[in-house]
Design an enzyme around this catalytic site. Structure first.
Site, PDB file in Angstrom:
ATOM      1  N   ASP A  63       0.858  -1.185   0.000  1.00 26.14           N
ATOM      2  CA  ASP A  63       0.000   0.000   0.000  1.00 26.14           C
ATOM      3  C   ASP A  63       0.894   1.236   0.000  1.00 26.14           C
ATOM      4  O   ASP A  63       1.776   1.379   0.871  1.00 26.14           O
ATOM      5  CB  ASP A  63      -0.897  -0.019   1.245  1.00 26.14           C
ATOM      6  CG  ASP A  63      -2.038   0.970   1.140  1.00 26.14           C
ATOM      7  OD1 ASP A  63      -3.090   0.602   0.621  1.00 26.14           O
ATOM      8  OD2 ASP A  63      -1.859   2.126   1.583  1.00 26.14           O
TER       9      ASP A  63
ATOM     10  N   ASP B 239      -2.123   9.528 -10.539  1.00 25.85           N
ATOM     11  CA  ASP B 239      -1.998   8.493 -11.570  1.00 25.85           C
ATOM     12  C   ASP B 239      -0.540   8.289 -11.969  1.00 25.85           C
ATOM     13  O   ASP B 239      -0.091   7.159 -12.182  1.00 25.85           O
ATOM     14  CB  ASP B 239      -2.811   8.876 -12.805  1.00 25.85           C
ATOM     15  CG  ASP B 239      -4.315   8.711 -12.603  1.00 25.85           C
ATOM     16  OD1 ASP B 239      -4.714   8.149 -11.558  1.00 25.85           O
ATOM     17  OD2 ASP B 239      -5.080   9.131 -13.489  1.00 25.85           O
TER      18      ASP B 239
ATOM     19  N   GLU C 120      -4.605   2.437  -4.349  1.00 27.40           N
ATOM     20  CA  GLU C 120      -3.150   2.442  -4.187  1.00 27.40           C
ATOM     21  C   GLU C 120      -2.635   1.130  -3.624  1.00 27.40           C
ATOM     22  O   GLU C 120      -1.499   1.055  -3.141  1.00 27.40           O
ATOM     23  CB  GLU C 120      -2.733   3.605  -3.282  1.00 27.40           C
ATOM     24  CG  GLU C 120      -3.159   3.478  -1.832  1.00 27.40           C
ATOM     25  CD  GLU C 120      -4.543   4.044  -1.543  1.00 27.40           C
ATOM     26  OE1 GLU C 120      -4.781   4.448  -0.393  1.00 27.40           O
ATOM     27  OE2 GLU C 120      -5.384   4.088  -2.465  1.00 27.40           O
TER      28      GLU C 120
END
Length: 298
Positions: free
Chosen positions: A170, A187, A213
């Site tokens: 993560d 992005d 994410e």
């Protein structure tokens, strides 16, 4: 048309474009309209948020008059019209660029694959098949593909065979990246993370985007020590340098949980992922930018 190609077309409800058009754009990101073939019919094909554009895109990241694709009878070329967020070919910002079949074309957040007319039949189903197995933004495998691969590995597990390991990852403080720098920057961070993570993978290891994410790596052979080594290598590559986006410098790091299946009992994919998730939570709650692993999950 092959049976596989037919299945792919049916799964998307799409019809293969005719070769009478000069080319197509196939939407690959975001998810809405994914796989949709958009025929380029005009010599000057306009793209933008303006409803009168030939390709009208209702997305604030796209300018009202964003770009045009011109056809000279042999080649399509992309011309950016001074858009705010730019036009990109294979992730390079361009002002004017000739297009080659297979190019990845981006307007703001919207990403397409370009195919010339003579390549549509040969490449269209290959492109759509890839859409079914990968994430359009990062080009990592998608969650569905990952889970199917993990299930296969667990079915093949035995005391005499290497056990699968799972890394759950993560990106730290990712929400603040979007809030501070914008979603286009977010992005760019996700795509750059995947490039760095992929560069550290070994044979038999597979990277997937789980959503947002969160990412995962499946290690199909080896051992826990090798999986932890890969996790640490990914962590170091991630935080080694900030991500540069439009002149802004964005520091990034990642937290990782690593779990391995025991070799003497049946473990489901859910159980293995839950273990990795607990370790990921421990990595984040212990200060982030670190790797946590367990000896085994039975």
């Amino acid at each position: 048309m092959s049976l596989l190609a037919t299945r792919i077309s049916n799964s998307f409800g799409l019809v293969l474009p005719t070769t009478s058009v000069s080319g197509v754009l196939i939407r690959i990101y975001p998810a809405a309209g994914i796989g949709e073939p958009i025929e380029i019919k005009n010599e000057t094909y306009s793209i933008g948020r303006d409803p009168e554009s030939a390709l009208s895109i209702d997305d604030d990241s796209v300018s009202r008059r964003h770009a045009v694709i011109n056809w000279n009878g042999q080649v399509h070329s992309l011309l950016d019209l001074g858009s705010t967020n730019g036009s990109f070919v294979n992730e390079i910002r361009v002002g004017h660029q000739a297009l080659n079949s297979g190019d990845r074309v981006r307007f703001g957040k919207q990403i397409f694959k370009y195919l010339k007319s003579e390549e549509i039949e040969a490449q269209y189903h290959e492109v759509v098949f890839k859409l079914m197995t990968t994430d359009g933004l990062t080009q990592a495998y998608n969650k569905r593909y990952f889970l199917e691969a993990l299930d296969r590995e667990l079915l093949l597990s035995s005391p005499s065979r290497s056990r699968p390991c799972v890394l759950l990852m993560d990106l730290d403080h990712f929400k603040s990246v979007n809030d501070t720098y914008g979603h286009l920057a977010g992005d760019a961070v996700l795509a750059e993370f995947c490039r760095r993570a992929t560069s550290r993978l070994q044979s038999g290891q597979l990277l997937a985007r789980f959503g947002g994410e969160e990412f995962a790596v499946l290690c199909t052979h080896g051992n826990l020590a090798a999986a932890v080594e890969t996790a640490e290598s990914i962590r170091q590559a991630t935080c080694a340098a900030p991500v540069s986006f439009e002149g802004r410098v964005i520091p990034i790091s990642v937290s990782i949980g690593v779990a391995i299946a025991a070799n003497d009992s049946a473990v489901s994919s859910d159980e293995l992922l839950e273990s990795a998730d607990r370790l990921l939570y421990l990595a984040k709650s212990s200060g982030r930018n670190q790797v946590k692993a367990a000896s085994e999950i039975a």
